[in-house]
Design a protein around this motif. Structure first.
Motif, PDB file in Angstrom:
ATOM      1  N   GLU A  63       0.815  -1.225   0.000  1.00 54.24           N
ATOM      2  CA  GLU A  63       0.000   0.000   0.000  1.00 54.24           C
ATOM      3  C   GLU A  63       0.848   1.274   0.000  1.00 54.24           C
ATOM      4  N   ASN A  64       2.160   1.150   0.149  1.00 52.32           N
ATOM      5  CA  ASN A  64       3.040   2.317   0.062  1.00 52.32           C
ATOM      6  C   ASN A  64       3.214   2.801  -1.379  1.00 52.32           C
ATOM      7  N   GLU A  65       2.888   1.959  -2.345  1.00 52.47           N
ATOM      8  CA  GLU A  65       3.098   2.323  -3.747  1.00 52.47           C
ATOM      9  C   GLU A  65       2.221   3.526  -4.105  1.00 52.47           C
ATOM     10  N   GLY A  66       2.869   4.654  -4.402  1.00 51.29           N
ATOM     11  CA  GLY A  66       2.138   5.866  -4.753  1.00 51.29           C
ATOM     12  C   GLY A  66       1.631   6.666  -3.566  1.00 51.29           C
ATOM     13  N   TYR A  67       1.928   6.222  -2.331  1.00 46.50           N
ATOM     14  CA  TYR A  67       1.446   6.914  -1.134  1.00 46.50           C
ATOM     15  C   TYR A  67       2.170   8.254  -0.980  1.00 46.50           C
ATOM     16  N   ASN A  68       1.429   9.281  -0.665  1.00 43.59           N
ATOM     17  CA  ASN A  68       1.979  10.634  -0.614  1.00 43.59           C
ATOM     18  C   ASN A  68       3.045  10.792   0.455  1.00 43.59           C
ATOM     19  N   GLY A  69       2.828  10.182   1.629  1.00 40.21           N
ATOM     20  CA  GLY A  69       3.738  10.347   2.756  1.00 40.21           C
ATOM     21  C   GLY A  69       3.167  11.334   3.761  1.00 40.21           C
ATOM     22  N   THR A  70       3.656  11.257   4.979  1.00 40.40           N
ATOM     23  CA  THR A  70       3.257  12.172   6.047  1.00 40.40           C
ATOM     24  C   THR A  70       4.519  12.610   6.775  1.00 40.40           C
ATOM     25  N   ILE A  71       4.362  13.406   7.803  1.00 41.85           N
ATOM     26  CA  ILE A  71       5.528  13.820   8.584  1.00 41.85           C
ATOM     27  C   ILE A  71       6.198  12.619   9.236  1.00 41.85           C
ATOM     28  N   LYS A  72       5.426  11.507   9.403  1.00 38.80           N
ATOM     29  CA  LYS A  72       5.990  10.299  10.028  1.00 38.80           C
ATOM     30  C   LYS A  72       6.369   9.230   9.007  1.00 38.80           C
ATOM     31  N   LEU A  73       5.655   9.192   7.889  1.00 44.60           N
ATOM     32  CA  LEU A  73       5.899   8.151   6.891  1.00 44.60           C
ATOM     33  C   LEU A  73       6.575   8.753   5.665  1.00 44.60           C
ATOM     34  N   PRO A  74       7.534   8.039   5.067  1.00 45.37           N
ATOM     35  CA  PRO A  74       8.312   8.607   3.960  1.00 45.37           C
ATOM     36  C   PRO A  74       7.505   8.795   2.683  1.00 45.37           C
ATOM     37  N   ASP A  75       8.025   9.650   1.835  1.00 47.44           N
ATOM     38  CA  ASP A  75       7.424   9.942   0.527  1.00 47.44           C
ATOM     39  C   ASP A  75       7.500   8.717  -0.373  1.00 47.44           C
ATOM     40  N   ARG A  76       6.364   8.353  -0.963  1.00 44.11           N
ATOM     41  CA  ARG A  76       6.326   7.188  -1.836  1.00 44.11           C
ATOM     42  C   ARG A  76       5.488   7.445  -3.102  1.00 44.11           C
ATOM     43  N   ALA A  77       5.245   8.716  -3.442  1.00 43.68           N
ATOM     44  CA  ALA A  77       4.450   9.008  -4.639  1.00 43.68           C
ATOM     45  C   ALA A  77       5.118   8.447  -5.895  1.00 43.68           C
ATOM     46  N   ASN A  78       6.450   8.487  -5.946  1.00 38.58           N
ATOM     47  CA  ASN A  78       7.199   8.002  -7.112  1.00 38.58           C
ATOM     48  C   ASN A  78       7.694   6.569  -6.925  1.00 38.58           C
ATOM     49  N   HIS A  79       7.063   5.847  -6.030  1.00 43.58           N
ATOM     50  CA  HIS A  79       7.451   4.470  -5.712  1.00 43.58           C
ATOM     51  C   HIS A  79       6.670   3.486  -6.585  1.00 43.58           C
ATOM     52  N   ARG A  80       7.373   2.545  -7.210  1.00 42.21           N
ATOM     53  CA  ARG A  80       6.752   1.494  -8.010  1.00 42.21           C
ATOM     54  C   ARG A  80       7.355   0.149  -7.625  1.00 42.21           C
ATOM     55  N   VAL A  81       6.554  -0.904  -7.733  1.00 42.78           N
ATOM     56  CA  VAL A  81       7.035  -2.259  -7.442  1.00 42.78           C
ATOM     57  C   VAL A  81       6.707  -3.163  -8.619  1.00 42.78           C
ATOM     58  N   ILE A  82       7.457  -4.254  -8.705  1.00 39.85           N
ATOM     59  CA  ILE A  82       7.193  -5.294  -9.702  1.00 39.85           C
ATOM     60  C   ILE A  82       6.500  -6.450  -9.010  1.00 39.85           C
ATOM     61  N   ARG A  83       5.320  -6.771  -9.483  1.00 39.86           N
ATOM     62  CA  ARG A  83       4.552  -7.873  -8.883  1.00 39.86           C
ATOM     63  C   ARG A  83       4.927  -9.194  -9.558  1.00 39.86           C
TER      64      ARG A  83
END
Length: 490
Positions: A178-198
């Motif tokens: 669920e981190n794939e594409g997640y915007n991030g918060t002050i506590k969680l890292p930026d993941r908007a540009n995150h992609r995974v291979i399934r």
């Protein structure tokens, strides 16, 4: 200036194969929207002499000036990742591209995905470049040391913001898909540009990504699509072997599944791999053995500070069974002379760190025997860095350290300089926890030696001792006899 920066970023990303000419207007308008700009002014002829990271920093400066984001590291990283996300395709397209390349060559597929992850600033290349790396000698061959300077230190303001922010329940952890594409918060890292291979491994869905802060070449993380805790079982061996069938040019390994000897995240099942040869791979043979029940398996024990069995075979099914045979035997093995107790009051202590790779057509599995028992003398673990080396390494000895690469904190760089000054009698600013070591080094140092090489080698000697402390069968007569006794029980 905003138009200049956007145009420069588009030119850089065009050179990095992140967009085609037909995409430029669309991407430009998307970035303008992020900056609350409604117009674009044609920039003057000639490109800015700014690289990708400098350009993103300048765009973040503009966002701060316009009160679009707060001026802290996390907000700037989130904004940068949102900008770079505008250059990336949806996960479905990226997965299709990966597997189209994979048909011709697994390596060409990972090369493409690795470059994509770097060029989109998901992998923080500019920060990783700050790390200091060294090769040091040991009785077991060369070891490697990295002083980790890649993660910027948080300022007091950001630390306060993190403490006051509410806890996140989504994503459940840093490794969830669920981190794939997640915007991030002050506590969680930026993941908007995150992609995974399934992909499917051992009849389960997994996702492959790269680490944003690489510790070695093509450092990838293989994570379960389902949020389930780490557990080493027979299925672990099957999955690792399946991965090396899928990507035969990559190794893959699992942290152990018990506290103290396990990795830093035990809540989510995951492995680490990549295209890298660790010192452990080149360890010499201590002695050979054969398993009567698995005659196709070649077995050796390594001359390595952590007690390691290496199995190799062409047959993945027999290799899986042999790994499980050893694992099940180790889980209940006791040897009081070597300090090994499998259980205390029903609590298990024995587990393994498995590492898998290909050697031509052969499959190789290293089984590193681990034990997490504690005593009053060693409250952090009998087979854990002891007190005399904890000023260098106090944390768990995980998969990467097991294979001979020390990841040490950035503070050490300054502290080692202080120790040099102390040895050379320039100044005494040595931290109290290093004082005993500094005195030893001062006594040992000779003026004819290169002080820099001397200090790094002595740091390597400390890391060697750290690894020796983690070995359950010490490489002395009693330990080797104990190891041979365990092998005989198989």
């Amino acid at each position: 200036m905003c138009s200049n920066l956007i145009d420069n970023l588009i030119n850089i990303c065009h050179l990095n194969h992140l967009l085609e000419s037909i995409d430029e207007i669309y991407v430009r308008n998307q970035i303008l929207a992020l900056l609350n700009e409604s117009e674009f002014t044609d920039p003057p002829i000639g490109n800015l002499s700014l690289n990708l990271y400098e350009t993103l920093d300048r765009l973040c400066d503009i966002a701060v000036e316009k009160n679009i984001i707060d001026d802290n590291l996390q907000s700037r990283d989130i904004f940068s990742s949102n900008i770079m996300n505008k250059f990336l395709d949806k996960p479905s397209v990226i997965n299709n591209n990966f597997f189209e390349l994979y048909v011709n060559s697994p390596k060409s597929a990972t090369d493409w995905f690795y470059d994509l992850s770097k060029n989109s600033n998901y992998i923080k290349v500019n920060r990783i470049a700050k790390n200091k790396s060294y090769i040091v000698k040991s009785p077991y061959g060369n070891l490697e040391i990295t002083i980790n300077l890649s993660k910027p230190e948080k300022d007091p303001k950001q630390i306060a913001l993190e403490k006051s922010a509410p806890a996140n329940k989504y994503p459940a952890c840093l490794l969830c898909v669920e981190n794939e594409g997640y915007n991030g918060t002050i506590k969680l890292p930026d993941r908007a540009n995150h992609r995974v291979i399934r992909t499917m491994l051992n009849n389960r869905e997994w996702a492959i990504q790269y680490s944003p802060y690489l510790y070695y070449n093509e450092h990838c993380i293989v994570l379960s699509a389902e949020h389930v805790p780490m557990k080493v079982t027979k299925d672990t061996f099957k999955t690792l072997l399946d991965f090396t069938s899928f990507l035969p040019h990559y190794f893959v390994g699992s942290n152990a599944d018990l506290p103290i000897v396990g990795g830093s995240i035990l809540a989510h099942e995951h492995y680490q791999g990549g295209n890298y040869v660790f010192p452990m791979k080149n360890a010499e043979e201590l002695f050979k053995f054969r398993l009567e029940t698995h005659k196709s398996i070649k077995g050796i024990v390594l001359n390595w500070p952590l007690s390691t069995i290496r199995l190799s075979s062409l047959n993945v099914y027999e290799l899986t069974d042999a790994c499980n045979l050893i694992f099940e035997a180790w889980k209940k093995y006791n040897n009081s002379e070597c300090g090994i107790l499998s259980h205390s009051d029903g609590t298990p202590h024995n587990t393994i760190t498995p590492i898998c790779r290909r050697k031509g057509q052969f499959y190789e599995m290293d089984l590193v025997l681990r034990n997490n028992r504690t005593t009053e003398e060693h409250p952090l673990g009998i087979f854990h860095p002891h007190k005399e080396v904890q000023h260098i390494k106090k944390e768990n000895i995980g998969l990467i350290e097991v294979m001979g690469l020390a990841i040490l904190p950035g503070r050490l760089l300054t502290e080692l300089e202080d120790i040099k000054d102390y040895i050379l009698e320039k100044e005494d600013k040595v931290a109290s926890y290093h004082k005993e070591w500094a005195d030893e080094l001062k006594h040992k140092y000779k003026s004819c030696l290169d002080i820099d090489k001397f200090i790094i080698q002595e740091l390597g000697n400390k890391f060697t001792t750290v690894l020796e402390h983690a070995g359950v069968f010490k490489l002395n007569e009693k330990g080797i006899d104990g190891f041979k006794h365990f092998i005989s029980t198989l």
